[in-house]
Design a protein around this motif. Structure first.
Motif, PDB file in Angstrom:
ATOM      1  N   ALA A  16       0.844  -1.194   0.000  1.00  0.00           N
ATOM      2  CA  ALA A  16       0.000   0.000   0.000  1.00  0.00           C
ATOM      3  C   ALA A  16       0.880   1.246   0.000  1.00  0.00           C
ATOM      4  N   LEU A  17       0.675   2.123  -0.993  1.00  0.00           N
ATOM      5  CA  LEU A  17       1.445   3.356  -1.102  1.00  0.00           C
ATOM      6  C   LEU A  17       0.506   4.549  -1.246  1.00  0.00           C
ATOM      7  N   ARG A  60       7.045   6.499   0.984  1.00  0.00           N
ATOM      8  CA  ARG A  60       7.562   5.143   0.844  1.00  0.00           C
ATOM      9  C   ARG A  60       7.019   4.283   1.987  1.00  0.00           C
ATOM     10  N   PRO A  61       7.165   2.972   1.896  1.00  0.00           N
ATOM     11  CA  PRO A  61       6.607   2.067   2.901  1.00  0.00           C
ATOM     12  C   PRO A  61       7.022   2.447   4.328  1.00  0.00           C
ATOM     13  N   GLY A  75      17.495  -0.883  -3.068  1.00  0.00           N
ATOM     14  CA  GLY A  75      17.341   0.132  -4.094  1.00  0.00           C
ATOM     15  C   GLY A  75      16.506  -0.288  -5.277  1.00  0.00           C
ATOM     16  N   GLU A  76      16.704  -1.513  -5.756  1.00  0.00           N
ATOM     17  CA  GLU A  76      15.949  -1.940  -6.931  1.00  0.00           C
ATOM     18  C   GLU A  76      14.460  -2.077  -6.629  1.00  0.00           C
ATOM     19  N   ALA A  81       9.115   0.007  -7.526  1.00  0.00           N
ATOM     20  CA  ALA A  81       7.832   0.397  -6.947  1.00  0.00           C
ATOM     21  C   ALA A  81       7.460   1.818  -7.361  1.00  0.00           C
ATOM     22  N   LEU A  82       8.435   2.725  -7.341  1.00  0.00           N
ATOM     23  CA  LEU A  82       8.163   4.105  -7.749  1.00  0.00           C
ATOM     24  C   LEU A  82       7.755   4.158  -9.216  1.00  0.00           C
TER      25      LEU A  82
END
Length: 254
Positions: A16-17, A60-61, A75-76, A81-82
């Motif tokens: 969830a973002l 972010r989470p 990082g990946e 996700a972004l």
């Protein structure tokens, strides 16, 4: 100063973002917070940036209304996700990426991994990959005690991005070069907690900021002379000018 727009929610890869958008047209300005920083930290630059194009920010989470991280935030994972969240919000590349503090590492990895999707970059008091090891080796006794105290009170999130920052730095060092795009590095002229930081660490970080500006042939550094670690709050006009400069370079190709 107008309030931020209503927050929206998305489920990205089971996570969830929370995000907000405003403005219209090009460029799409993507604001990436520092570690633990909520999107409200962009309040003082939000309105003037939304005049320049479409502006986007998210949590972010583990921050604000975004859910706790469900996988390690390397990082990946952050970049993917972004990117997926931006497409969910119907915001297509190329993007003008604006990263604060630890968010600067995410910006670097995004720009190096997906150079064709990045039209410009602004780094605000950004963490450089070299900072991670150098600053850790120069931490004062006070800083180590403070960190142990925080860990004891709040605990450590094994999935949190801070726990996996070395992996992110390693990825940055192994992927492709930084793209030849307009770049502005905004550095606070009043280093945070300078009284508790060794002269060697302050000198190293200042050099790292200069190196960030040299990542692109189109790079430059701006000093926010009255600011510490949050120029977007203390000198918002400097941050807006940095974005405006990058936008103008995109337009003219100068």
């Amino acid at each position: 100063m107008n309030p931020l727009p209503s927050k929206q929610q998305a489920s990205i890869h089971g996570q969830a973002l929370e995000y907000i958008t405003a403005g219209q047209g090009s460029p799409t300005i993507v604001l990436i917070n520092g570690a633990g920083g909520p999107l409200e930290g962009w309040l003082r630059v939000w309105e003037p940036l939304s005049v320049l194009g479409t502006v986007f920010a998210y949590n972010r989470p583990g921050i604000g209304g975004s859910g706790k991280p469900v996988v390690p935030q390397t990082g990946e994972v952050i970049v993917e996700a972004l990117r997926t969240l931006l497409l969910h919000a119907q915001l297509s590349p190329p993007y003008l990426l604006v990263g604060h503090s630890l968010g600067g590492l995410a910006v670097q990895l995004f720009a190096r991994t997906l150079p064709e999707e990045v039209s410009g970059v602004v780094l605000i008091e950004a963490t450089a990959p070299e900072d991670v090891s150098v600053m850790a080796s120069h931490r004062s006794g006070f800083q180590r005690l403070a960190q142990r105290t925080l860990d004891a009170v709040f605990g450590r999130d094994e999935f949190g991005e801070v726990e996996h920052v070395s992996r992110t730095v390693d990825l940055i060092q192994r992927v492709g070069p930084f793209p030849d795009v307009p770049l502005v590095v905004v550095t606070g002229g009043r280093p945070t907690m300078a009284w508790a930081t060794s002269a060697q660490a302050l000198t190293a970080r200042a050099e790292h900021q200069r190196r960030l500006a040299a990542l692109s042939p189109q790079g430059k550094q701006l000093i926010a002379s009255r600011s510490g670690h949050f120029p977007q709050l203390t000198e918002p006009e400097v941050v807006v000018d940095a974005v405006r400069f990058v936008t103008a370079r995109q337009t003219t190709g100068a």
